[in-house]
Design an enzyme around this catalytic site. Structure first.
Site, short mmCIF file in Angstrom:
data_model
loop_
_atom_site.label_atom_id
_atom_site.label_comp_id
_atom_site.label_asym_id
_atom_site.label_seq_id
_atom_site.Cartn_x
_atom_site.Cartn_y
_atom_site.Cartn_z
N CYS A 1 0.79 -1.24 0.00
CA CYS A 1 0.00 0.00 0.00
C CYS A 1 0.82 1.29 0.00
O CYS A 1 0.75 2.08 -0.95
CB CYS A 1 -0.92 0.01 1.21
SG CYS A 1 -1.94 -1.46 1.40
N HIS B 1 -2.67 6.66 4.34
CA HIS B 1 -1.58 5.70 4.55
C HIS B 1 -0.21 6.24 4.16
O HIS B 1 0.66 5.51 3.69
CB HIS B 1 -1.85 4.39 3.80
CG HIS B 1 -1.23 3.20 4.49
ND1 HIS B 1 -1.23 1.93 3.96
CD2 HIS B 1 -0.56 3.10 5.68
CE1 HIS B 1 -0.62 1.10 4.77
NE2 HIS B 1 -0.20 1.79 5.82
#
Length: 526
Positions: A90, A146
Protein backbone atom coordinates in the site's frame (compact mmCIF):
# COMPACT_ATOMS: atom_id res chain seq x y z
CA UNK A 1 7.08 31.41 -1.41
CA UNK A 2 9.57 29.42 -3.50
CA UNK A 3 6.79 27.31 -5.00
CA UNK A 4 4.79 30.43 -5.90
CA UNK A 5 7.82 31.98 -7.59
CA UNK A 6 8.45 28.76 -9.52
CA UNK A 7 4.88 28.65 -10.77
CA UNK A 8 5.01 32.33 -11.82
CA UNK A 9 8.19 31.56 -13.72
CA UNK A 10 6.34 28.75 -15.52
CA UNK A 11 3.52 31.15 -16.38
CA UNK A 12 6.04 33.66 -17.71
CA UNK A 13 7.58 31.02 -19.95
CA UNK A 14 4.11 30.06 -21.19
CA UNK A 15 3.34 33.69 -21.98
CA UNK A 16 6.56 34.04 -23.95
CA UNK A 17 5.65 30.89 -25.87
CA UNK A 18 2.30 32.42 -26.81
CA UNK A 19 4.08 35.55 -28.11
CA UNK A 20 6.48 33.42 -30.10
CA UNK A 21 3.58 31.41 -31.50
CA UNK A 22 1.99 34.59 -32.88
CA UNK A 23 5.07 35.34 -34.98
CA UNK A 24 5.47 33.99 -38.53
CA UNK A 25 6.38 30.34 -38.40
CA UNK A 26 9.95 29.40 -39.09
CA UNK A 27 11.15 26.04 -40.34
CA UNK A 28 10.82 23.43 -37.57
CA UNK A 29 8.45 25.57 -35.51
CA UNK A 30 5.35 23.41 -36.05
CA UNK A 31 6.03 21.19 -33.02
CA UNK A 32 6.42 24.21 -30.77
CA UNK A 33 3.22 25.80 -32.07
CA UNK A 34 1.33 22.54 -31.53
CA UNK A 35 2.58 22.45 -27.94
CA UNK A 36 1.35 26.02 -27.43
CA UNK A 37 -2.07 25.21 -28.90
CA UNK A 38 -2.30 22.20 -26.59
CA UNK A 39 -1.43 24.33 -23.55
CA UNK A 40 -4.26 26.72 -24.36
CA UNK A 41 -6.95 24.00 -24.48
CA UNK A 42 -9.44 23.75 -21.65
CA UNK A 43 -7.86 21.90 -18.75
CA UNK A 44 -9.64 18.73 -17.64
CA UNK A 45 -11.07 17.79 -14.31
CA UNK A 46 -8.93 14.91 -13.02
CA UNK A 47 -10.48 12.05 -11.07
CA UNK A 48 -8.05 9.44 -9.76
CA UNK A 49 -9.74 6.30 -8.41
CA UNK A 50 -7.45 3.96 -6.47
CA UNK A 51 -8.70 0.50 -5.47
CA UNK A 52 -6.98 -1.31 -2.60
CA UNK A 53 -5.59 -4.87 -2.98
CA UNK A 54 -7.52 -5.33 -6.23
CA UNK A 55 -6.38 -8.47 -8.04
CA UNK A 56 -5.42 -8.71 -11.71
CA UNK A 57 -7.98 -11.48 -12.25
CA UNK A 58 -10.77 -9.66 -10.40
CA UNK A 59 -11.91 -7.26 -13.12
CA UNK A 60 -14.48 -8.22 -15.72
CA UNK A 61 -12.43 -7.28 -18.77
CA UNK A 62 -9.75 -9.77 -17.68
CA UNK A 63 -12.33 -12.55 -17.76
CA UNK A 64 -13.11 -12.62 -14.06
CA UNK A 65 -16.02 -14.54 -12.58
CA UNK A 66 -16.78 -11.28 -10.74
CA UNK A 67 -18.93 -8.90 -12.76
CA UNK A 68 -17.68 -5.30 -12.93
CA UNK A 69 -19.97 -3.60 -15.49
CA UNK A 70 -19.20 0.00 -14.47
CA UNK A 71 -15.43 -0.49 -14.40
CA UNK A 72 -15.61 -2.40 -17.70
CA UNK A 73 -17.68 0.38 -19.28
CA UNK A 74 -15.07 3.01 -18.40
CA UNK A 75 -12.20 0.80 -19.51
CA UNK A 76 -13.78 -0.08 -22.84
CA UNK A 77 -14.59 3.57 -23.53
CA UNK A 78 -11.06 4.58 -22.61
CA UNK A 79 -7.56 3.18 -22.90
CA UNK A 80 -6.63 0.04 -20.98
CA UNK A 81 -3.04 -0.11 -19.73
CA UNK A 82 -1.73 -3.66 -19.93
CA UNK A 83 1.94 -3.03 -19.18
CA UNK A 84 1.27 -0.92 -16.10
CA UNK A 85 3.08 -1.37 -12.79
CA UNK A 86 2.46 -0.32 -9.22
CA UNK A 87 4.17 -1.52 -6.01
CA UNK A 88 3.58 -4.74 -4.07
CA UNK A 89 2.02 -3.04 -1.01
CA UNK A 90 0.00 0.00 0.00
CA UNK A 91 2.25 2.82 1.24
CA UNK A 92 4.90 2.48 -1.51
CA UNK A 93 2.37 2.85 -4.35
CA UNK A 94 0.68 5.81 -2.69
CA UNK A 95 4.00 7.47 -1.98
CA UNK A 96 5.06 7.12 -5.62
CA UNK A 97 1.75 8.44 -6.91
CA UNK A 98 1.91 11.46 -4.61
CA UNK A 99 5.61 12.22 -5.14
CA UNK A 100 6.51 10.91 -8.62
CA UNK A 101 9.60 9.41 -7.00
CA UNK A 102 10.90 5.89 -6.35
CA UNK A 103 10.84 4.52 -2.80
CA UNK A 104 14.64 4.54 -2.69
CA UNK A 105 14.49 8.33 -3.04
CA UNK A 106 11.96 8.91 -0.24
CA UNK A 107 13.26 6.40 2.32
CA UNK A 108 10.10 4.27 2.13
CA UNK A 109 11.78 1.16 0.71
CA UNK A 110 10.72 -1.12 3.55
CA UNK A 111 7.23 -2.42 4.36
CA UNK A 112 4.49 0.18 4.88
CA UNK A 113 3.75 2.92 7.40
CA UNK A 114 2.15 1.58 10.59
CA UNK A 115 -0.54 3.62 12.36
CA UNK A 116 1.65 3.79 15.46
CA UNK A 117 4.90 4.58 13.62
CA UNK A 118 6.52 8.03 13.54
CA UNK A 119 6.95 7.93 9.78
CA UNK A 120 5.57 9.63 6.70
CA UNK A 121 6.12 10.69 3.11
CA UNK A 122 8.94 13.27 3.42
CA UNK A 123 7.96 16.93 3.39
CA UNK A 124 10.91 17.96 1.22
CA UNK A 125 9.07 17.85 -2.12
CA UNK A 126 5.53 18.82 -3.19
CA UNK A 127 2.82 16.24 -3.78
CA UNK A 128 0.81 15.95 -6.99
CA UNK A 129 -2.02 17.68 -5.11
CA UNK A 130 0.31 20.57 -4.24
CA UNK A 131 1.23 21.01 -7.91
CA UNK A 132 -2.36 20.80 -9.16
CA UNK A 133 -3.53 23.25 -6.52
CA UNK A 134 -0.70 25.55 -7.55
CA UNK A 135 -2.02 25.31 -11.11
CA UNK A 136 -5.47 26.53 -10.05
CA UNK A 137 -7.26 23.25 -9.32
CA UNK A 138 -9.63 22.68 -6.42
CA UNK A 139 -8.25 19.58 -4.71
CA UNK A 140 -10.18 16.98 -2.73
CA UNK A 141 -9.30 13.63 -1.22
CA UNK A 142 -11.65 10.91 -0.05
CA UNK A 143 -10.58 7.58 1.44
CA UNK A 144 -7.36 5.93 2.57
CA UNK A 145 -4.25 8.07 3.13
CA UNK A 146 -1.58 5.70 4.55
CA UNK A 147 1.29 8.16 4.10
CA UNK A 148 1.85 9.07 7.73
CA UNK A 149 0.20 11.32 10.30
CA UNK A 150 2.42 11.36 13.39
CA UNK A 151 2.73 15.13 12.90
CA UNK A 152 -0.12 17.20 11.49
CA UNK A 153 2.09 18.42 8.63
CA UNK A 154 1.96 14.90 7.14
CA UNK A 155 -1.84 14.78 6.94
CA UNK A 156 -3.71 15.23 3.60
CA UNK A 157 -5.00 18.74 4.30
CA UNK A 158 -1.37 19.87 4.68
CA UNK A 159 -0.17 17.99 1.58
CA UNK A 160 -2.14 19.93 -1.02
CA UNK A 161 -5.77 18.92 -0.48
CA UNK A 162 -8.44 21.55 0.18
CA UNK A 163 -10.74 18.96 1.74
CA UNK A 164 -10.33 15.47 3.13
CA UNK A 165 -12.63 12.70 4.34
CA UNK A 166 -11.39 9.24 5.20
CA UNK A 167 -8.95 7.31 7.35
CA UNK A 168 -5.26 7.91 7.88
CA UNK A 169 -3.83 4.42 8.40
CA UNK A 170 -3.62 1.15 6.51
CA UNK A 171 -7.00 -0.40 7.31
CA UNK A 172 -10.09 -0.04 9.50
CA UNK A 173 -13.34 -1.83 10.13
CA UNK A 174 -15.63 -1.03 7.18
CA UNK A 175 -18.55 -0.16 9.48
CA UNK A 176 -17.30 1.30 12.77
CA UNK A 177 -14.09 2.71 11.19
CA UNK A 178 -11.91 1.64 14.10
CA UNK A 179 -8.59 -0.20 14.47
CA UNK A 180 -6.87 -1.42 17.66
CA UNK A 181 -3.57 -0.15 18.99
CA UNK A 182 -0.76 -2.71 18.41
CA UNK A 183 -3.14 -5.08 16.62
CA UNK A 184 -5.17 -6.13 19.67
CA UNK A 185 -7.39 -4.89 22.44
CA UNK A 186 -9.81 -1.99 22.27
CA UNK A 187 -10.29 -0.50 18.78
CA UNK A 188 -9.99 3.24 18.27
CA UNK A 189 -11.54 5.52 15.68
CA UNK A 190 -9.55 6.27 12.52
CA UNK A 191 -12.00 8.45 10.61
CA UNK A 192 -11.84 12.19 10.05
CA UNK A 193 -12.17 15.13 7.71
CA UNK A 194 -9.92 18.15 7.31
CA UNK A 195 -11.39 19.69 10.47
CA UNK A 196 -11.12 16.78 12.88
CA UNK A 197 -12.47 13.35 13.89
CA UNK A 198 -15.76 12.19 12.35
CA UNK A 199 -17.70 10.30 15.02
CA UNK A 200 -21.20 10.09 13.55
CA UNK A 201 -20.73 7.63 10.67
CA UNK A 202 -20.55 4.37 12.61
CA UNK A 203 -22.60 1.68 10.91
CA UNK A 204 -22.22 3.17 7.43
CA UNK A 205 -20.27 1.01 4.98
CA UNK A 206 -17.11 2.80 3.85
CA UNK A 207 -17.50 2.20 0.09
CA UNK A 208 -20.92 3.88 0.25
CA UNK A 209 -19.63 6.73 2.40
CA UNK A 210 -16.61 7.41 0.23
CA UNK A 211 -18.68 7.44 -2.94
CA UNK A 212 -21.18 9.78 -1.30
CA UNK A 213 -18.46 12.19 -0.15
CA UNK A 214 -16.78 12.13 -3.58
CA UNK A 215 -20.11 12.92 -5.23
CA UNK A 216 -20.69 15.78 -2.81
CA UNK A 217 -17.28 17.24 -3.64
CA UNK A 218 -18.16 17.20 -7.34
CA UNK A 219 -21.65 18.64 -6.82
CA UNK A 220 -20.32 21.47 -4.67
CA UNK A 221 -17.54 22.36 -7.08
CA UNK A 222 -18.01 25.68 -8.87
CA UNK A 223 -17.01 24.84 -12.44
CA UNK A 224 -16.73 28.52 -13.35
CA UNK A 225 -13.75 28.85 -11.00
CA UNK A 226 -11.59 26.24 -12.65
CA UNK A 227 -11.12 22.47 -12.78
CA UNK A 228 -11.18 19.97 -9.93
CA UNK A 229 -8.81 17.21 -8.83
CA UNK A 230 -10.47 14.41 -6.87
CA UNK A 231 -8.40 11.60 -5.39
CA UNK A 232 -10.80 8.81 -4.42
CA UNK A 233 -8.83 6.11 -2.61
CA UNK A 234 -11.32 3.37 -1.77
CA UNK A 235 -10.83 1.06 1.20
CA UNK A 236 -12.23 -1.68 -1.02
CA UNK A 237 -11.19 -4.45 -1.36
CA UNK A 238 -8.61 -4.60 1.46
CA UNK A 239 -9.18 -6.89 4.44
CA UNK A 240 -11.07 -7.24 6.75
CA UNK A 241 -13.53 -8.97 4.43
CA UNK A 242 -16.79 -7.11 5.05
CA UNK A 243 -19.73 -6.25 2.81
CA UNK A 244 -23.53 -6.01 3.07
CA UNK A 245 -25.11 -9.41 2.45
CA UNK A 246 -26.98 -8.26 -0.66
CA UNK A 247 -23.75 -7.82 -2.62
CA UNK A 248 -22.82 -11.47 -2.09
CA UNK A 249 -26.17 -12.78 -3.33
CA UNK A 250 -25.06 -13.15 -6.99
CA UNK A 251 -22.05 -15.17 -5.83
CA UNK A 252 -23.72 -17.85 -3.73
CA UNK A 253 -22.25 -20.44 -6.09
CA UNK A 254 -18.72 -19.58 -4.89
CA UNK A 255 -18.23 -21.99 -2.01
CA UNK A 256 -15.00 -20.44 -0.73
CA UNK A 257 -16.24 -17.92 1.88
CA UNK A 258 -13.37 -15.46 1.52
CA UNK A 259 -13.72 -15.41 -2.26
CA UNK A 260 -17.50 -15.02 -2.02
CA UNK A 261 -17.21 -12.08 0.39
CA UNK A 262 -14.44 -10.55 -1.70
CA UNK A 263 -16.63 -10.81 -4.81
CA UNK A 264 -19.35 -8.88 -2.99
CA UNK A 265 -16.81 -6.21 -2.00
CA UNK A 266 -15.78 -5.83 -5.64
CA UNK A 267 -19.47 -5.45 -6.56
CA UNK A 268 -19.83 -2.64 -4.00
CA UNK A 269 -16.72 -0.96 -5.41
CA UNK A 270 -18.09 -1.24 -8.94
CA UNK A 271 -21.39 0.26 -7.84
CA UNK A 272 -19.49 3.22 -6.41
CA UNK A 273 -17.71 3.75 -9.73
CA UNK A 274 -21.09 3.62 -11.50
CA UNK A 275 -22.57 6.27 -9.18
CA UNK A 276 -19.54 8.49 -9.58
CA UNK A 277 -19.73 8.21 -13.38
CA UNK A 278 -23.46 9.01 -13.31
CA UNK A 279 -22.83 12.12 -11.23
CA UNK A 280 -20.19 13.42 -13.62
CA UNK A 281 -22.69 13.13 -16.46
CA UNK A 282 -25.58 14.63 -14.48
CA UNK A 283 -23.47 17.61 -13.40
CA UNK A 284 -22.35 18.29 -16.98
CA UNK A 285 -18.73 17.50 -16.09
CA UNK A 286 -18.20 14.31 -18.08
CA UNK A 287 -16.96 15.92 -21.29
CA UNK A 288 -14.31 17.85 -19.38
CA UNK A 289 -13.06 15.02 -17.18
CA UNK A 290 -10.21 12.50 -17.21
CA UNK A 291 -10.66 9.43 -15.02
CA UNK A 292 -7.67 7.32 -14.03
CA UNK A 293 -8.38 3.96 -12.41
CA UNK A 294 -5.63 1.99 -10.69
CA UNK A 295 -5.04 -0.66 -8.09
CA UNK A 296 -2.37 -0.07 -5.44
CA UNK A 297 -0.96 -3.62 -5.61
CA UNK A 298 -1.89 -7.17 -6.52
CA UNK A 299 -4.70 -9.07 -4.88
CA UNK A 300 -4.19 -10.76 -1.52
CA UNK A 301 -4.93 -14.45 -2.15
CA UNK A 302 -5.47 -15.33 1.54
CA UNK A 303 -8.15 -12.61 1.60
CA UNK A 304 -10.05 -13.66 -1.50
CA UNK A 305 -8.13 -11.86 -4.23
CA UNK A 306 -6.77 -13.51 -7.35
CA UNK A 307 -4.08 -12.59 -9.89
CA UNK A 308 -4.10 -15.65 -12.17
CA UNK A 309 -2.45 -16.29 -14.57
CA UNK A 310 0.19 -14.04 -13.05
CA UNK A 311 2.62 -15.50 -10.53
CA UNK A 312 2.52 -14.45 -6.87
CA UNK A 313 0.32 -12.00 -4.98
CA UNK A 314 0.32 -8.91 -2.79
CA UNK A 315 3.65 -8.24 -1.12
CA UNK A 316 5.75 -10.14 -3.66
CA UNK A 317 8.09 -9.01 -6.42
CA UNK A 318 6.42 -11.41 -8.87
CA UNK A 319 4.11 -9.96 -11.52
CA UNK A 320 1.05 -10.86 -9.46
CA UNK A 321 2.23 -8.51 -6.74
CA UNK A 322 2.71 -5.41 -8.84
CA UNK A 323 1.33 -5.65 -12.37
CA UNK A 324 -1.62 -3.34 -11.96
CA UNK A 325 -5.16 -3.10 -13.21
CA UNK A 326 -5.22 0.37 -14.76
CA UNK A 327 -6.89 2.49 -17.42
CA UNK A 328 -7.85 6.02 -18.46
CA UNK A 329 -11.34 7.12 -19.44
CA UNK A 330 -13.66 10.11 -19.48
CA UNK A 331 -15.18 12.48 -21.99
CA UNK A 332 -12.12 14.72 -22.18
CA UNK A 333 -10.00 11.79 -23.26
CA UNK A 334 -12.53 10.79 -25.93
CA UNK A 335 -12.79 14.32 -27.32
CA UNK A 336 -9.04 14.78 -27.31
CA UNK A 337 -8.43 11.55 -29.20
CA UNK A 338 -11.08 12.21 -31.83
CA UNK A 339 -10.14 15.83 -32.38
CA UNK A 340 -6.49 15.06 -32.93
CA UNK A 341 -7.11 11.96 -35.02
CA UNK A 342 -5.18 9.87 -32.53
CA UNK A 343 -6.01 6.35 -31.39
CA UNK A 344 -9.69 5.72 -30.71
CA UNK A 345 -11.18 4.83 -27.30
CA UNK A 346 -11.38 1.14 -26.49
CA UNK A 347 -7.72 0.53 -27.23
CA UNK A 348 -5.22 -1.53 -25.23
CA UNK A 349 -1.89 0.16 -24.57
CA UNK A 350 1.01 -2.22 -23.98
CA UNK A 351 3.78 0.32 -23.42
CA UNK A 352 5.70 0.28 -20.14
CA UNK A 353 4.07 2.68 -17.65
CA UNK A 354 4.66 3.06 -13.92
CA UNK A 355 2.69 4.66 -11.11
CA UNK A 356 5.36 7.39 -10.71
CA UNK A 357 4.52 8.50 -14.25
CA UNK A 358 1.14 9.92 -13.21
CA UNK A 359 2.81 12.83 -11.43
CA UNK A 360 4.43 14.51 -14.47
CA UNK A 361 1.75 13.26 -16.88
CA UNK A 362 -1.19 14.76 -14.98
CA UNK A 363 0.57 17.93 -13.82
CA UNK A 364 1.60 18.75 -17.39
CA UNK A 365 -1.86 17.88 -18.71
CA UNK A 366 -3.25 20.30 -16.14
CA UNK A 367 -0.99 23.10 -17.38
CA UNK A 368 1.01 22.95 -14.17
CA UNK A 369 4.70 23.39 -13.55
CA UNK A 370 7.18 20.77 -12.37
CA UNK A 371 9.69 23.29 -11.04
CA UNK A 372 10.27 23.05 -7.29
CA UNK A 373 10.16 19.26 -7.05
CA UNK A 374 13.05 17.02 -6.23
CA UNK A 375 14.20 15.00 -9.27
CA UNK A 376 11.29 12.91 -10.51
CA UNK A 377 11.53 9.24 -11.44
CA UNK A 378 8.24 9.42 -13.34
CA UNK A 379 8.03 10.54 -16.97
CA UNK A 380 5.26 12.24 -18.94
CA UNK A 381 3.39 9.44 -20.72
CA UNK A 382 0.46 11.41 -22.21
CA UNK A 383 1.68 11.07 -25.78
CA UNK A 384 2.45 7.38 -25.27
CA UNK A 385 -1.04 6.74 -23.90
CA UNK A 386 -3.02 8.81 -26.37
CA UNK A 387 -0.98 8.33 -29.54
CA UNK A 388 0.42 4.86 -29.02
CA UNK A 389 4.01 6.05 -29.38
CA UNK A 390 6.86 4.21 -27.68
CA UNK A 391 7.06 4.66 -23.94
CA UNK A 392 9.54 7.20 -22.69
CA UNK A 393 10.40 4.64 -20.05
CA UNK A 394 12.77 1.77 -20.86
CA UNK A 395 13.96 1.04 -17.32
CA UNK A 396 11.86 0.54 -14.22
CA UNK A 397 13.16 0.02 -10.70
CA UNK A 398 10.60 -2.04 -8.80
CA UNK A 399 12.43 -1.64 -5.48
CA UNK A 400 15.56 -2.20 -3.42
CA UNK A 401 14.85 -3.14 0.20
CA UNK A 402 18.03 -3.69 2.26
CA UNK A 403 16.02 -4.38 5.44
CA UNK A 404 14.01 -7.29 4.07
CA UNK A 405 15.04 -10.77 5.20
CA UNK A 406 18.01 -11.87 3.09
CA UNK A 407 18.03 -15.15 1.20
CA UNK A 408 20.76 -17.59 0.18
CA UNK A 409 24.34 -16.52 -0.47
CA UNK A 410 25.80 -14.00 -2.95
CA UNK A 411 25.93 -15.15 -6.59
CA UNK A 412 27.60 -14.08 -9.82
CA UNK A 413 30.59 -12.40 -8.11
CA UNK A 414 29.08 -9.04 -8.98
CA UNK A 415 29.22 -5.78 -7.08
CA UNK A 416 25.55 -6.34 -6.21
CA UNK A 417 24.75 -8.53 -3.20
CA UNK A 418 22.13 -10.92 -4.55
CA UNK A 419 20.85 -11.76 -1.07
CA UNK A 420 19.24 -8.29 -0.96
CA UNK A 421 15.59 -8.08 -2.00
CA UNK A 422 15.33 -6.10 -5.24
CA UNK A 423 13.85 -6.13 -8.73
CA UNK A 424 14.53 -4.12 -11.87
CA UNK A 425 13.09 -4.14 -15.39
CA UNK A 426 14.96 -3.05 -18.52
CA UNK A 427 13.26 -3.51 -21.86
CA UNK A 428 11.73 -6.98 -21.89
CA UNK A 429 13.90 -8.36 -19.10
CA UNK A 430 13.17 -8.44 -15.39
CA UNK A 431 15.70 -9.39 -12.73
CA UNK A 432 14.81 -10.36 -9.15
CA UNK A 433 17.28 -10.83 -6.30
CA UNK A 434 16.94 -11.85 -2.67
CA UNK A 435 13.62 -13.05 -1.28
CA UNK A 436 10.79 -12.13 -3.69
CA UNK A 437 7.93 -13.55 -1.62
CA UNK A 438 5.53 -16.36 -2.44
CA UNK A 439 5.91 -17.40 -6.09
CA UNK A 440 2.85 -19.63 -6.51
CA UNK A 441 0.35 -19.52 -9.35
CA UNK A 442 -3.16 -19.55 -7.88
CA UNK A 443 -6.23 -20.34 -9.99
CA UNK A 444 -9.52 -18.65 -8.99
CA UNK A 445 -11.59 -20.75 -6.56
CA UNK A 446 -14.72 -20.70 -8.72
CA UNK A 447 -16.32 -23.71 -7.10
CA UNK A 448 -14.66 -23.63 -3.72
CA UNK A 449 -11.36 -25.26 -4.74
CA UNK A 450 -8.26 -23.07 -4.50
CA UNK A 451 -6.02 -24.33 -7.28
CA UNK A 452 -2.43 -23.59 -6.22
CA UNK A 453 0.54 -24.55 -8.35
CA UNK A 454 3.22 -24.18 -5.71
CA UNK A 455 6.34 -22.05 -5.90
CA UNK A 456 8.87 -24.36 -7.60
CA UNK A 457 12.04 -22.70 -6.31
CA UNK A 458 14.18 -23.74 -3.33
CA UNK A 459 14.28 -21.39 -0.36
CA UNK A 460 17.97 -20.60 -0.98
CA UNK A 461 17.61 -19.38 -4.58
CA UNK A 462 18.07 -15.61 -4.93
CA UNK A 463 18.51 -14.71 -8.61
CA UNK A 464 15.88 -14.91 -11.36
CA UNK A 465 15.77 -13.52 -14.88
CA UNK A 466 12.63 -13.45 -17.04
CA UNK A 467 11.78 -12.26 -20.53
CA UNK A 468 8.49 -10.68 -19.47
CA UNK A 469 7.44 -9.87 -23.02
CA UNK A 470 7.49 -13.54 -24.03
CA UNK A 471 7.00 -15.08 -20.59
CA UNK A 472 4.60 -12.76 -18.73
CA UNK A 473 3.71 -15.45 -16.19
CA UNK A 474 7.32 -16.06 -15.10
CA UNK A 475 7.60 -19.78 -15.75
CA UNK A 476 11.03 -19.81 -17.42
CA UNK A 477 13.97 -18.56 -15.39
CA UNK A 478 16.79 -17.53 -17.76
CA UNK A 479 19.42 -16.61 -15.17
CA UNK A 480 21.66 -19.57 -16.01
CA UNK A 481 21.23 -19.20 -19.78
CA UNK A 482 21.82 -15.43 -19.93
CA UNK A 483 24.57 -14.60 -17.40
CA UNK A 484 25.59 -11.51 -19.41
CA UNK A 485 22.06 -10.08 -19.05
CA UNK A 486 22.06 -10.90 -15.34
CA UNK A 487 25.38 -9.10 -14.88
CA UNK A 488 24.15 -6.02 -16.70
CA UNK A 489 20.95 -5.82 -14.67
CA UNK A 490 22.90 -6.35 -11.46
CA UNK A 491 25.04 -3.37 -12.43
CA UNK A 492 21.83 -1.37 -12.92
CA UNK A 493 20.77 -2.23 -9.38
CA UNK A 494 24.16 -1.10 -8.12
CA UNK A 495 23.78 2.17 -9.99
CA UNK A 496 20.27 2.76 -8.63
CA UNK A 497 21.38 1.92 -5.12
CA UNK A 498 24.11 4.55 -5.29
CA UNK A 499 21.35 7.17 -5.47
CA UNK A 500 19.26 5.73 -2.60
CA UNK A 501 18.64 7.61 0.63
CA UNK A 502 18.75 5.73 3.96
CA UNK A 503 15.69 3.65 4.77
CA UNK A 504 13.26 5.55 6.94
CA UNK A 505 11.72 2.94 9.26
CA UNK A 506 11.53 3.89 12.95
CA UNK A 507 10.01 1.55 15.59
CA UNK A 508 6.59 0.38 14.48
CA UNK A 509 4.85 1.06 17.80
CA UNK A 510 5.62 4.43 19.36
CA UNK A 511 3.98 4.42 22.83
CA UNK A 512 3.00 8.06 22.41
CA UNK A 513 0.82 7.15 19.42
CA UNK A 514 -1.69 5.25 21.58
CA UNK A 515 -5.10 6.77 20.83
CA UNK A 516 -6.05 6.29 24.49
CA UNK A 517 -3.76 9.27 25.13
CA UNK A 518 -5.49 11.38 22.48
CA UNK A 519 -9.21 11.23 23.11
CA UNK A 520 -9.67 7.71 21.75
CA UNK A 521 -8.90 8.75 18.16
CA UNK A 522 -5.97 8.00 15.90
CA UNK A 523 -4.16 11.21 15.01
CA UNK A 524 -0.90 13.19 15.35
CA UNK A 525 1.07 12.69 18.55
CA UNK A 526 4.17 14.86 18.05
Amino acid sequence: MAATFAFRLCLLVSSLNVIVASLPASPGASDQNEAVRSSNEKRPNIIFVLADDYGYNDVGYHGSEIATPAIDYLAKHGIILENYYVQPICTPTRSQLMSGRYQIHTGLQHQFIWNSQANGLPLDSPTIADKLKEAGYSTHMVGKWHLGFYKKQYMPQYRGFDTYFGYLGGWTNYYNHKIPFKGGGKPYLDFRDEVGPVRNESGHYSAHLFTQKAIQALQMHDQSKGPVFLYLAYQSVHSPLMVPESYMEPYKHIKNKNRRTYAGMVAALDEGVANLTRTLKQEGMWDDTIIVFSTDNGGSVPHGGNNFPLRGWKGSLWEGGMKGVGFLSGGFLTKSLRRKGQIAPGQVNRELIHVTDWFPTLVKLAGGCLNGTKPLDGVDQWQTITEGTKSKRTVLLHNIDPLYESRGSPKFNNTWNTTVRAAVRAGNFKLITGNPGNGSWVKPPRLGHVGIVADPDPSTKNVWLFDIENDPYEHNDLSEERPEMVSWLLSLLTEFNSTAVPVRFPPTHDPESNPALHGGVWGPWE
